[in-house]
Design a protein around this motif. Sequence first.
Motif, PDB file in Angstrom:
ATOM      1  N   ASN A 108     -33.270  15.631  22.859  1.00 37.92           N
ATOM      2  CA  ASN A 108     -32.949  15.277  24.247  1.00 37.92           C
ATOM      3  C   ASN A 108     -32.860  13.757  24.459  1.00 37.92           C
ATOM      4  O   ASN A 108     -33.310  13.239  25.480  1.00 37.92           O
ATOM      5  CB  ASN A 108     -33.990  15.884  25.198  1.00 37.92           C
ATOM      6  N   LYS A 109     -32.253  13.047  23.483  1.00 36.06           N
ATOM      7  CA  LYS A 109     -32.110  11.598  23.582  1.00 36.06           C
ATOM      8  C   LYS A 109     -30.644  11.239  23.835  1.00 36.06           C
ATOM      9  O   LYS A 109     -29.745  11.745  23.165  1.00 36.06           O
ATOM     10  CB  LYS A 109     -32.569  10.901  22.294  1.00 36.06           C
ATOM     11  N   SER A 110     -30.402  10.361  24.758  1.00 35.00           N
ATOM     12  CA  SER A 110     -29.047   9.876  25.020  1.00 35.00           C
ATOM     13  C   SER A 110     -28.628   8.902  23.913  1.00 35.00           C
ATOM     14  O   SER A 110     -29.450   8.161  23.365  1.00 35.00           O
ATOM     15  CB  SER A 110     -28.982   9.179  26.370  1.00 35.00           C
ATOM     16  N   PHE A 111     -27.327   8.881  23.636  1.00 37.11           N
ATOM     17  CA  PHE A 111     -26.868   8.061  22.516  1.00 37.11           C
ATOM     18  C   PHE A 111     -25.446   7.559  22.756  1.00 37.11           C
ATOM     19  O   PHE A 111     -24.711   8.068  23.605  1.00 37.11           O
ATOM     20  CB  PHE A 111     -26.902   8.855  21.204  1.00 37.11           C
ATOM     21  N   ILE A 112     -25.077   6.557  21.958  1.00 36.51           N
ATOM     22  CA  ILE A 112     -23.713   6.067  21.886  1.00 36.51           C
ATOM     23  C   ILE A 112     -23.194   6.323  20.472  1.00 36.51           C
ATOM     24  O   ILE A 112     -23.851   5.949  19.486  1.00 36.51           O
ATOM     25  CB  ILE A 112     -23.625   4.561  22.209  1.00 36.51           C
ATOM     26  N   TRP A 113     -22.033   6.973  20.371  1.00 38.68           N
ATOM     27  CA  TRP A 113     -21.405   7.277  19.077  1.00 38.68           C
ATOM     28  C   TRP A 113     -20.727   6.003  18.577  1.00 38.68           C
ATOM     29  O   TRP A 113     -19.791   5.493  19.191  1.00 38.68           O
ATOM     30  CB  TRP A 113     -20.375   8.391  19.252  1.00 38.68           C
ATOM     31  N   CYS A 114     -21.201   5.471  17.444  1.00 37.52           N
ATOM     32  CA  CYS A 114     -20.721   4.174  16.960  1.00 37.52           C
ATOM     33  C   CYS A 114     -20.043   4.278  15.598  1.00 37.52           C
ATOM     34  O   CYS A 114     -20.465   5.049  14.729  1.00 37.52           O
ATOM     35  CB  CYS A 114     -21.877   3.180  16.845  1.00 37.52           C
ATOM     36  N   MET A 115     -19.023   3.462  15.430  1.00 39.77           N
ATOM     37  CA  MET A 115     -18.371   3.282  14.134  1.00 39.77           C
ATOM     38  C   MET A 115     -18.867   1.981  13.525  1.00 39.77           C
ATOM     39  O   MET A 115     -18.689   0.915  14.100  1.00 39.77           O
ATOM     40  CB  MET A 115     -16.846   3.222  14.305  1.00 39.77           C
ATOM     41  N   LEU A 116     -19.486   2.068  12.349  1.00 36.81           N
ATOM     42  CA  LEU A 116     -19.942   0.866  11.658  1.00 36.81           C
ATOM     43  C   LEU A 116     -18.821   0.303  10.775  1.00 36.81           C
ATOM     44  O   LEU A 116     -18.501  -0.873  10.840  1.00 36.81           O
ATOM     45  CB  LEU A 116     -21.189   1.181  10.828  1.00 36.81           C
ATOM     46  N   HIS A 117     -18.274   1.135   9.918  1.00 36.06           N
ATOM     47  CA  HIS A 117     -17.045   0.882   9.173  1.00 36.06           C
ATOM     48  C   HIS A 117     -17.149  -0.160   8.080  1.00 36.06           C
ATOM     49  O   HIS A 117     -16.562   0.020   7.004  1.00 36.06           O
ATOM     50  CB  HIS A 117     -15.897   0.478  10.129  1.00 36.06           C
ATOM     51  N   ALA A 128     -23.363   8.931  25.810  1.00 31.00           N
ATOM     52  CA  ALA A 128     -23.074   7.996  26.899  1.00 31.00           C
ATOM     53  C   ALA A 128     -21.791   7.211  26.685  1.00 31.00           C
ATOM     54  O   ALA A 128     -21.280   6.598  27.628  1.00 31.00           O
ATOM     55  CB  ALA A 128     -24.242   7.020  27.050  1.00 31.00           C
ATOM     56  N   GLY A 129     -21.252   7.209  25.460  1.00 27.73           N
ATOM     57  CA  GLY A 129     -20.034   6.452  25.208  1.00 27.73           C
ATOM     58  C   GLY A 129     -19.809   6.237  23.733  1.00 27.73           C
ATOM     59  O   GLY A 129     -20.460   6.864  22.882  1.00 27.73           O
ATOM     60  N   THR A 130     -18.861   5.368  23.421  1.00 28.90           N
ATOM     61  CA  THR A 130     -18.547   5.024  22.037  1.00 28.90           C
ATOM     62  C   THR A 130     -18.737   3.522  21.844  1.00 28.90           C
ATOM     63  O   THR A 130     -18.708   2.743  22.797  1.00 28.90           O
ATOM     64  CB  THR A 130     -17.097   5.389  21.691  1.00 28.90           C
ATOM     65  N   GLY A 131     -18.914   3.120  20.592  1.00 32.08           N
ATOM     66  CA  GLY A 131     -19.100   1.706  20.302  1.00 32.08           C
ATOM     67  C   GLY A 131     -18.735   1.368  18.873  1.00 32.08           C
ATOM     68  O   GLY A 131     -18.434   2.253  18.062  1.00 32.08           O
ATOM     69  N   THR A 132     -18.737   0.087  18.565  1.00 34.38           N
ATOM     70  CA  THR A 132     -18.512  -0.385  17.204  1.00 34.38           C
ATOM     71  C   THR A 132     -19.662  -1.297  16.805  1.00 34.38           C
ATOM     72  O   THR A 132     -20.119  -2.124  17.590  1.00 34.38           O
ATOM     73  CB  THR A 132     -17.181  -1.162  17.089  1.00 34.38           C
ATOM     74  N   THR A 133     -20.137  -1.146  15.564  1.00 32.31           N
ATOM     75  CA  THR A 133     -21.315  -1.881  15.097  1.00 32.31           C
ATOM     76  C   THR A 133     -21.049  -2.551  13.747  1.00 32.31           C
ATOM     77  O   THR A 133     -21.949  -2.695  12.936  1.00 32.31           O
ATOM     78  CB  THR A 133     -22.526  -0.930  14.980  1.00 32.31           C
ATOM     79  N   MET A 134     -19.812  -2.933  13.506  1.00 37.58           N
ATOM     80  CA  MET A 134     -19.405  -3.497  12.218  1.00 37.58           C
ATOM     81  C   MET A 134     -20.106  -4.822  11.937  1.00 37.58           C
ATOM     82  O   MET A 134     -20.465  -5.562  12.841  1.00 37.58           O
ATOM     83  CB  MET A 134     -17.887  -3.707  12.182  1.00 37.58           C
ATOM     84  N   GLU A 135     -20.277  -5.126  10.637  1.00 36.37           N
ATOM     85  CA  GLU A 135     -20.795  -6.433  10.258  1.00 36.37           C
ATOM     86  C   GLU A 135     -19.698  -7.498  10.287  1.00 36.37           C
ATOM     87  O   GLU A 135     -20.013  -8.689  10.339  1.00 36.37           O
ATOM     88  CB  GLU A 135     -21.419  -6.367   8.863  1.00 36.37           C
ATOM     89  N   ALA A 136     -18.468  -7.091  10.214  1.00 35.53           N
ATOM     90  CA  ALA A 136     -17.343  -8.028  10.309  1.00 35.53           C
ATOM     91  C   ALA A 136     -16.127  -7.258  10.797  1.00 35.53           C
ATOM     92  O   ALA A 136     -15.928  -6.102  10.433  1.00 35.53           O
ATOM     93  CB  ALA A 136     -17.053  -8.673   8.953  1.00 35.53           C
ATOM     94  N   ILE A 137     -15.314  -7.910  11.615  1.00 35.09           N
ATOM     95  CA  ILE A 137     -14.212  -7.201  12.254  1.00 35.09           C
ATOM     96  C   ILE A 137     -12.838  -7.645  11.744  1.00 35.09           C
ATOM     97  O   ILE A 137     -11.840  -6.976  11.985  1.00 35.09           O
ATOM     98  CB  ILE A 137     -14.269  -7.387  13.790  1.00 35.09           C
ATOM     99  N   GLU A 138     -12.764  -8.743  11.008  1.00 34.03           N
ATOM    100  CA  GLU A 138     -11.465  -9.301  10.643  1.00 34.03           C
ATOM    101  C   GLU A 138     -10.895  -8.629   9.396  1.00 34.03           C
ATOM    102  O   GLU A 138     -10.610  -9.262   8.379  1.00 34.03           O
ATOM    103  CB  GLU A 138     -11.590 -10.812  10.470  1.00 34.03           C
ATOM    104  N   GLN A 139     -10.697  -7.338   9.459  1.00 28.38           N
ATOM    105  CA  GLN A 139     -10.106  -6.543   8.391  1.00 28.38           C
ATOM    106  C   GLN A 139      -9.758  -5.169   8.971  1.00 28.38           C
ATOM    107  O   GLN A 139     -10.318  -4.750   9.976  1.00 28.38           O
ATOM    108  CB  GLN A 139     -11.053  -6.406   7.187  1.00 28.38           C
ATOM    109  N   ASN A 140      -8.781  -4.485   8.375  1.00 27.13           N
ATOM    110  CA  ASN A 140      -8.386  -3.136   8.781  1.00 27.13           C
ATOM    111  C   ASN A 140      -8.260  -2.986  10.300  1.00 27.13           C
ATOM    112  O   ASN A 140      -8.932  -2.143  10.912  1.00 27.13           O
ATOM    113  CB  ASN A 140      -9.386  -2.110   8.229  1.00 27.13           C
ATOM    114  N   PRO A 141      -7.421  -3.775  10.943  1.00 27.08           N
ATOM    115  CA  PRO A 141      -7.328  -3.707  12.408  1.00 27.08           C
ATOM    116  C   PRO A 141      -6.959  -2.340  12.944  1.00 27.08           C
ATOM    117  O   PRO A 141      -7.339  -2.007  14.063  1.00 27.08           O
ATOM    118  CB  PRO A 141      -6.249  -4.751  12.735  1.00 27.08           C
ATOM    119  N   VAL A 142      -6.276  -1.528  12.150  1.00 19.99           N
ATOM    120  CA  VAL A 142      -5.872  -0.207  12.631  1.00 19.99           C
ATOM    121  C   VAL A 142      -7.088   0.648  12.966  1.00 19.99           C
ATOM    122  O   VAL A 142      -7.076   1.428  13.933  1.00 19.99           O
ATOM    123  CB  VAL A 142      -4.962   0.500  11.594  1.00 19.99           C
ATOM    124  N   ALA A 143      -8.171   0.517  12.197  1.00 20.51           N
ATOM    125  CA  ALA A 143      -9.370   1.321  12.447  1.00 20.51           C
ATOM    126  C   ALA A 143     -10.016   0.942  13.774  1.00 20.51           C
ATOM    127  O   ALA A 143     -10.505   1.813  14.518  1.00 20.51           O
ATOM    128  CB  ALA A 143     -10.368   1.145  11.304  1.00 20.51           C
TER     129      ALA A 143
END
Length: 437
Positions: free
Chosen positions: A27-36, A67-82
Motif C-alpha cells: 500500500n505504498k505510493s510510487f513513481i514508475w521511473c526509467m533509469l536506463h 503517482a506518475g512517471t519519471g527518469t532517474t538516469m545517471e547521464a542523459i546525453e545519449q540515446n535521445p529516442v529513449a
Amino acid sequence: GVDDEHLLILDLYAEQNPMWDKLVANNKSFIWCMLHNFGGQRDLHGDLPTISSAPLYALAAAKGLMAGTGTTMEAIEQNPVAYELMNEMGFRSGAIDMKEWLHDYALRRYNGTADGIQAGWDTLLTAAYQRGFSWDANWIGMHSPAFDMSFDTSQDPTGIVNALRSFLQAAEGISAPNHPFRYDIVDVTRQVLSNFFFDVHSGLTAAWTECPLDWIGCSENVNRHISLLSQIFVDMESVLSTDINYLLGHWLEEAKQMAQNDDERILYEFNARNQITLWGPDGNINDYAAKCWAGLVGDYYANRWRIFFDTIKTAISQKNPNPDMDGMNERLIQWGRDWDSQTNLYPSQPSGDTIAISNGILNTYSPSPSAFFSQFTSMAPTSPSAILRTVWTRDIGHISLLCRLNSKCQGFTSDGRLLSDVSSLVQTSGVDTYGRL
C-alpha cells in the motif's frame, strides 16, 4: 517513520528491475521511473517496447497508487529516442505502435523525412532498441585492454550496419544543416565501428593463442589485427570530430570556464579529466564514466591500447607465451595519472563532413567481397574441422575483411564461419560460402 499518506517512493529502475508490485502489496505510493543509463555509457540501447507498455500496465494494476512517471538516469546525453518516449508516457493512456511512433519521432526530429529514414529506424528498433542497459555493452576500445574482454552481443550488429546504410541513403533528402540527423549518423557509425572492433579483437585473441605453435606465422596474423584495430581508433576519432556533442575539448572548456582563477582552472580540468578516466587516484572506478569522444579516442584510449599492442609485440619477439600483463596494467594506470594532469588543448568545435566521413567508413569496413572471393550460392563446407572460428557479424563485407586478416582463412560462410578449407561443399539452404580467389 513516515506514514503512507506522506510517503512517495521512486521505483528507480522499473524498466529492468521493477519493484512497484511489492510497493502496491504494501500500500505504498510510487513513481514508475526509467533509469536506463549508468556512467553516461553511449552504446545504442533502450528497451522501447517495454518503455512504451510497462508504465501503462503498472498504472492499470497499481490500485491508484502510481503517482506518475519519471527518469532517474545517471547521464542523459545519449540515446535521445529513449528519453523522448519515456517523457511521453506520463501523458499516454493507450498502447503505442512503435513503428508508427518512430515515424512521427523522426519527422519531428529531422523536420522532415526522406527515403530510408523509416527503414533505418525500423531496423534500429529490432537491432538495438529492444534491450536495456548492460555493463558489457560499451565499446571495449574505451576500456583497459586485455586478451579476453566481455561484450554484450544481444544486439544485431548486421542490422545496425543496414540501418546506417539506410540513413546515409536518405542524407540527400534531408535538408542541411540538420544537427539532429548528423548527431544520429555519428552515433550509428560509432556503434558500427564499436561492434566491428569486438570481432577484430576476438581475432587478435585467437591469433595470439596460436603463437606458441608458430611464432613467425602468429606474428604476421597478430600484426594485421593490430593494424586494423589501430585504424579503427583513427576512423572513430574522425567521425566523432564532426559533431560538438562528441568532443572532449568541449567538455574540458566548459569545466575551465567555471573557474575564477588559474588554480581553480587547473583543478577543474583535472577533475573533468579524472572523472571520465581513472575516477580516483589509482583507477578506483576506472572507466565507469568512459566517453566515446574525439580527443579521448584518438589520444587517451588509442595510446592505452598502444601499450597493450607493444606488450604483445615484445612477447612475440622474445617468443614468450606469458607477456607481462601485470607490468602492462601498471603502465596503463600511470598513463591515466599522467594524462589527467595534462593541460593540453583539444578541439572544442567540430570539423569535417559527417556524411562524407561516415560513407567512407561504411565503404571501408563493409566492402564488396567480389574482388577477393568467389561466391558459392547455397553451398556450405562438409567438414566441421575446417572452421577456424565463428564471428559475431553477419555482414558479408565485414566477414570478408575478417577473413583477409588471417592467412589461414581460405573462405567464409554467410553465417559467420571463417574457413581453412573450402574444397568440399554441399548444397545447403540459406547459407552461402565464399572462397579466396
